[in-house]
Design an enzyme around this catalytic site. Structure first.
Site, PDB file in Angstrom:
ATOM      1  N   GLY A  33       0.812  -1.211   0.000  1.00 30.12           N
ATOM      2  CA  GLY A  33       0.000   0.000   0.000  1.00 30.12           C
ATOM      3  C   GLY A  33       0.845   1.260   0.000  1.00 30.12           C
ATOM      4  N   HIS A  39       4.062   1.634  -8.086  1.00 32.12           N
ATOM      5  CA  HIS A  39       3.088   0.552  -7.898  1.00 32.12           C
ATOM      6  C   HIS A  39       2.078   0.542  -9.053  1.00 32.12           C
ATOM      7  CE1 HIS A  39       3.978   1.409  -3.459  1.00 32.12           C
ATOM      8  NE2 HIS A  39       4.317   0.137  -3.594  1.00 32.12           N
ATOM      9  N   GLN A  63       7.970  -9.344   7.776  1.00 35.00           N
ATOM     10  CA  GLN A  63       9.174  -8.936   7.051  1.00 35.00           C
ATOM     11  C   GLN A  63       9.837  -7.709   7.668  1.00 35.00           C
ATOM     12  OE1 GLN A  63       6.781  -8.226   3.372  1.00 35.00           O
ATOM     13  NE2 GLN A  63       8.159  -6.514   3.042  1.00 35.00           N
ATOM     14  N   GLN A 155      14.880  -8.756  -3.792  1.00 33.66           N
ATOM     15  CA  GLN A 155      13.585  -9.421  -3.585  1.00 33.66           C
ATOM     16  C   GLN A 155      13.131 -10.158  -4.843  1.00 33.66           C
ATOM     17  OE1 GLN A 155      10.143  -7.615  -1.367  1.00 33.66           O
ATOM     18  NE2 GLN A 155       9.475  -7.097  -3.430  1.00 33.66           N
ATOM     19  N   ARG A 189       8.401   4.989   1.378  1.00 37.41           N
ATOM     20  CA  ARG A 189       9.130   5.592   2.503  1.00 37.41           C
ATOM     21  C   ARG A 189       9.610   7.012   2.194  1.00 37.41           C
ATOM     22  NH1 ARG A 189      10.651  -0.131   3.261  1.00 37.41           N
ATOM     23  NH2 ARG A 189       9.969  -0.748   5.341  1.00 37.41           N
TER      24      ARG A 189
END
Ligand code: AMP
Length: 285
Positions: A33, A39, A63, A155, A189
């Site tokens: 989110g 995104h 995580q 990732q 962030r």
């Protein structure tokens, strides 16, 4: 039509299976989110290659380390749904913690070897949480394809390896990092940054550009490039650097000679905000 909101794994599963029974190709975009254009670019790519698109929004507690930003991580469901509305997403999966990790939950994925260095070293347990939640999301939402951002380079390798090692029947697509016009990689962030920190954070993408320029100019010694990147950080007053690395793009082992493609990976704290970025670099380009 606004997307259907689904909050239970079973309902999510039934939704995907029904679409697949009707011959539809289903795509899933896992997120935490606080959606930004990065995104949304994944959701658009999913939309383009699939008949039915699901975006998942779940701030996954497993995580985050004990001293990380799980509690303060931005939760902006209303604006996330508003941002998704024009895209024609079919469903948004928004499970509660209790639906994903009910009392007694105790099963975790031991992540592949590529999880060990870099983020794995500085965020112990992070990729165990990532691998676990991604597998759970793939089980709840058994899509045909899943879309991830190259922004989280390590990732993507962890997920690809897990999918291969565990024979998961899902195609993984990785899309490029979306950046602000000045080069800062978009990140949920970034909203933690003050205006001054936002300016300082530019050093991160600038250091990746510096590495690209040095390699393009013929520099082939990794240590020299890394030293120049560190210099840039020092000049900007960024002292909390977790790592700056030049690594093999597949194994993520550090390289010494830059005579083949490498990935530059870095993580540093600007103020209290930890940011990561990366860039693929090739001596041929
Ligand atoms: P997150 O919500 O941070 O877990 O990210 C969800 C997905 O969006 C991950 O696959 C990220 O790699 C991807 N993503 C995050 N930032 C960007 C970006 N700037 N450009 C493209 N994809 C991104």
């Amino acid at each position: 039509m606004p997307p259907q909101l689904i909050d239970h794994p079973r309902a999510m599963h039934d939704f995907v299976r029904a679409a697949q029974r009707a011959g539809k190709r289903v795509g899933v975009v896992p997120t935490m989110g606080a959606l930004h254009a990065g995104h949304l670019s994944l959701a658009e790519a999913a939309k383009k290659s699939c008949d039915v698109t699901v975006v998942t929004i779940f701030v996954n507690p497993t995580q985050f380390g004990p001293n990380e930003d799980f509690t303060k991580y931005p939760r902006t469901l209303d604006s996330d749904l508003a941002a998704l509305a024009p895209l024609g997403i079919d469903a948004v999966f928004v499970p509660q913690n209790e639906a994903m990790y009910p009392p007694g939950y105790s099963t975790y994925v031991d992540p592949p070897q590529v999880a060990e260095l870099w983020e794995g070293q500085f965020r112990p347990g992070h990729f165990r949480g990532v691998a676990t939640v991604v597998l759970k999301l793939f089980n709840a939402c058994p899509a045909d394809a899943a879309f991830f951002g190259a922004k989280d380079y390590q990732q993507t390798l962890v997920v690809r390896r897990m999918v291969e090692d565990l024979n998961l029947p899902i195609e993984i697509q990785v899309l490029p990092t979306l950046r602000e016009p000045d080069g800062l990689a978009m990140s949920s962030r970034n909203r933690y940054l003050s205006a001054a920190e936002r300016a300082t954070a530019l050093t991160i993408s600038q250091s990746l550009q510096l590495a690209a320029d040095l390699i393009a100019a013929g520099e082939r010694t990794a240590a020299t490039v890394l030293a120049r990147m560190h210099e840039l950080f020092a000049r900007a007053g960024i002292t909390q650097i977790d790592y700056i690395a030049l690594a093999d793009p597949e194994s993520l082992q550090p390289v010494e000679q830059l005579d083949r493609p490498v990935v530059a990976l870095l993580a540093a704290r600007v103020g209290t905000t930890r940011l990561i970025d990366n860039r693929l670099l090739s001596p041929l380009s």
